[in-house]
Scaffold this active site. Structure first.
Site, PDB file in Angstrom:
ATOM      1  N   SER A 195       1.457  66.267  70.543  1.00 24.39           N
ATOM      2  CA  SER A 195       1.839  67.676  70.328  1.00 24.39           C
ATOM      3  C   SER A 195       0.736  68.684  70.638  1.00 24.39           C
ATOM      4  O   SER A 195       1.017  69.877  70.713  1.00 24.39           O
ATOM      5  CB  SER A 195       2.288  67.887  68.887  1.00 24.39           C
ATOM      6  OG  SER A 195       3.594  67.396  68.731  1.00 24.39           O
TER       7      SER A 195
ATOM      8  N   LYS B 211       1.383  71.038  73.359  1.00 27.00           N
ATOM      9  CA  LYS B 211       2.275  72.205  73.193  1.00 27.00           C
ATOM     10  C   LYS B 211       1.505  73.511  73.343  1.00 27.00           C
ATOM     11  O   LYS B 211       2.074  74.535  73.728  1.00 27.00           O
ATOM     12  CB  LYS B 211       3.003  72.123  71.845  1.00 27.00           C
ATOM     13  CG  LYS B 211       4.025  70.978  71.847  1.00 27.00           C
ATOM     14  CD  LYS B 211       4.604  70.633  70.494  1.00 27.00           C
ATOM     15  CE  LYS B 211       5.623  69.498  70.674  1.00 27.00           C
ATOM     16  NZ  LYS B 211       5.875  68.683  69.532  1.00 27.00           N
TER      17      LYS B 211
ATOM     18  N   TYR C 230       9.249  66.828  78.990  1.00 24.42           N
ATOM     19  CA  TYR C 230       8.672  66.951  77.639  1.00 24.42           C
ATOM     20  C   TYR C 230       7.906  65.679  77.248  1.00 24.42           C
ATOM     21  O   TYR C 230       6.761  65.737  76.791  1.00 24.42           O
ATOM     22  CB  TYR C 230       9.785  67.269  76.630  1.00 24.42           C
ATOM     23  CG  TYR C 230       9.305  67.185  75.202  1.00 24.42           C
ATOM     24  CD1 TYR C 230       8.501  68.188  74.656  1.00 24.42           C
ATOM     25  CD2 TYR C 230       9.611  66.080  74.401  1.00 24.42           C
ATOM     26  CE1 TYR C 230       8.021  68.097  73.352  1.00 24.42           C
ATOM     27  CE2 TYR C 230       9.143  65.988  73.097  1.00 24.42           C
ATOM     28  CZ  TYR C 230       8.354  66.992  72.583  1.00 24.42           C
ATOM     29  OH  TYR C 230       7.865  66.896  71.301  1.00 24.42           O
TER      30      TYR C 230
ATOM     31  N   TYR D  14       2.882  72.268  61.264  1.00 19.46           N
ATOM     32  CA  TYR D  14       4.236  72.107  60.724  1.00 19.46           C
ATOM     33  C   TYR D  14       4.282  72.462  59.243  1.00 19.46           C
ATOM     34  O   TYR D  14       3.823  73.528  58.845  1.00 19.46           O
ATOM     35  CB  TYR D  14       4.736  70.671  60.986  1.00 19.46           C
ATOM     36  CG  TYR D  14       4.342  70.201  62.347  1.00 19.46           C
ATOM     37  CD1 TYR D  14       4.941  70.760  63.477  1.00 19.46           C
ATOM     38  CD2 TYR D  14       3.325  69.282  62.538  1.00 19.46           C
ATOM     39  CE1 TYR D  14       4.548  70.382  64.742  1.00 19.46           C
ATOM     40  CE2 TYR D  14       2.935  68.894  63.812  1.00 19.46           C
ATOM     41  CZ  TYR D  14       3.551  69.454  64.899  1.00 19.46           C
ATOM     42  OH  TYR D  14       3.154  69.080  66.131  1.00 19.46           O
TER      43      TYR D  14
ATOM     44  N   VAL E 214       0.668  63.454  66.900  1.00 18.84           N
ATOM     45  CA  VAL E 214       0.890  62.179  66.202  1.00 18.84           C
ATOM     46  C   VAL E 214       0.060  61.023  66.758  1.00 18.84           C
ATOM     47  O   VAL E 214       0.058  59.938  66.179  1.00 18.84           O
ATOM     48  CB  VAL E 214       2.381  61.748  66.152  1.00 18.84           C
ATOM     49  CG1 VAL E 214       3.183  62.608  65.206  1.00 18.84           C
ATOM     50  CG2 VAL E 214       2.995  61.709  67.528  1.00 18.84           C
TER      51      VAL E 214
HETATM   52  O1  DON Z   1       8.201  64.567  70.293  1.00 18.22           O
HETATM   53  C1  DON Z   1       7.503  63.871  69.539  1.00 18.22           C
HETATM   54  O2  DON Z   1       7.926  63.454  68.480  1.00 18.22           O
HETATM   55  C2  DON Z   1       6.095  63.546  69.997  1.00 18.22           C
HETATM   56  N1  DON Z   1       6.058  63.403  71.424  1.00 18.22           N
HETATM   57  C3  DON Z   1       5.134  64.615  69.588  1.00 18.22           C
HETATM   58  C4  DON Z   1       5.114  64.887  68.096  1.00 18.22           C
HETATM   59  C5  DON Z   1       3.804  65.277  67.547  1.00 18.22           C
HETATM   60  O3  DON Z   1       2.765  65.000  68.087  1.00 18.22           O
HETATM   61  C6  DON Z   1       3.833  65.946  66.238  1.00 18.22           C
HETATM   62  N2  DON Z   1       2.501  66.060  65.722  1.00 18.22           N
HETATM   63  N3  DON Z   1       1.993  65.950  64.687  1.00 18.22           N
END
Ligand code: DON
Length: 307
Positions: free
Chosen positions: A66, A69, A191, A243, A261
């Site tokens: 993420s 982003k 994405y 978040y 993540v």
């Molecule tokens: O879309 C997802 O769930 C992952 N590619 C990215 C989520 C993420 O990194 C949230 N971060 N804490």
């Protein structure tokens, strides 16, 4: 001029966070991430005058997820300017990064660009404007970090797609509400690939130097932003970067930042430094346990605060 001894502070922090080394679990909803050794730690600080301070696995590449982003938001603001805010909000969500609830209630307009729904809209914006969005996104990230060797990790992207039921549901809801113009599969492919970019703490600290220093013109690989746009990206990192833990990060660390993540966290201290930390074990909100602790201690030990 007095210079903070960041290297010494990093060594002290590393010792102090050792009791948390086995806390939390690496993300496993993306199967390829579950294969990473969870007991790794790296950290890197880059001051805005270019000095680098790193520790342990500062040069190991990991899936930044993420954190990408922020790069997408920068590109979309360059492409669309304020028109972007008609399709995505800029308020903290207070919900999990992959939550569907708000998106349904708010009729397909994601709360902010840093939750998954918001970033899926950003991917749609990139697809609409660019002939080769995958190539252009990567060359922008390479230019920002000053590292031409950076790349996507196809295996991680494919692994996420195979289990990406929730993101597919989000994309479908966006489509239903008329906030996704492209083909759902095509948008999701971009994405997931974006999320798979592999970078080290050093690469991230260098890339986010551009956000720490809004006074130097932001121009990378043809993407340009005004100083005001860069400051606003930092503002959104401050309010939405973590978040449903954005308040806690602000309370404990007090810097604009963004997590992923894969266990990475970046933060910027405007006009001072950018910092990236990596450790795969996450807390229940999806943020790195050791990473949060390390950054909390960094701003405590240095007694430097933006507030
Ligand atoms: O879309 C997802 O769930 C992952 N590619 C990215 C989520 C993420 O990194 C949230 N971060 N804490």
């Amino acid at each position: 001029m007095e210079r903070t001894d960041y290297q010494r502070i990093l060594r002290e922090i590393r010792r102090e966070i050792e009791p948390f080394a086995r806390e939390g679990r690496a993300a496993d909803y993306i199967p390829a991430l579950a294969e990473v050794d969870p007991d790794q730690f790296g950290i890197c600080i880059r001051t805005i005058d270019g000095r680098i301070y790193g520790l342990e696995r500062a040069d190991a590449r990991f899936s930044i997820q993420s954190i990408t982003k922020v790069f997408s938001l920068a590109m979309c603001l360059w492409l669309e300017g304020d028109a972007l805010w008609r399709r995505v909000g800029r308020e903290p969500s207070g919900t999990a990064f992959n939550s569907l609830i708000q998106l349904e209630v708010e009729r397909g307009v994601p709360r902010n660009p840093f939750i998954n729904a918001g970033a899926i809209v950003l991917a749609d914006v990139l697809l609409r404007h660019l002939d080769d969005p995958e190539g252009r996104f990567l060359s922008f990230v390479r230019a920002l970090s000053g590292n031409d060797a950076l790349d996507y990790d196809d295996r991680v992207a494919r692994s996420e797609r195979e289990k990406g039921y929730l993101n597919a549901a989000i994309a479908n809801l966006l489509k239903y509400h008329g906030n996704l113009h492209g083909d759902i599969e095509r948008v999701l492919r971009l994405y997931f690939l974006q999320c798979s970019v592999a970078m080290s703490c050093r690469d991230l600290a260098c890339a986010f130097g551009a956000f720490a220093d809004h006074r130097t013109p932001f121009r990378f690989d043809g993407v340009s932003l005004t100083a005001s746009q860069v400051k606003r990206i930092n503002a959104i990192m401050q309010t939405c970067g973590f978040y449903d833990e954005a308040g806690e990060f602000s309370f404990l660390v007090g810097l604009p930042g963004k997590s992923g993540v894969g266990g990475g966290i970046v933060a910027v201290y405007p006009q001072k430094y950018s910092v990236a930390v990596w450790s795969p074990r996450l807390n229940t909100k999806g943020n790195s346990v050791m990473g949060m602790k390390a950054l909390e201690l960094l701003t405590t030990r240095t007694e430097e605060s933006i507030f």
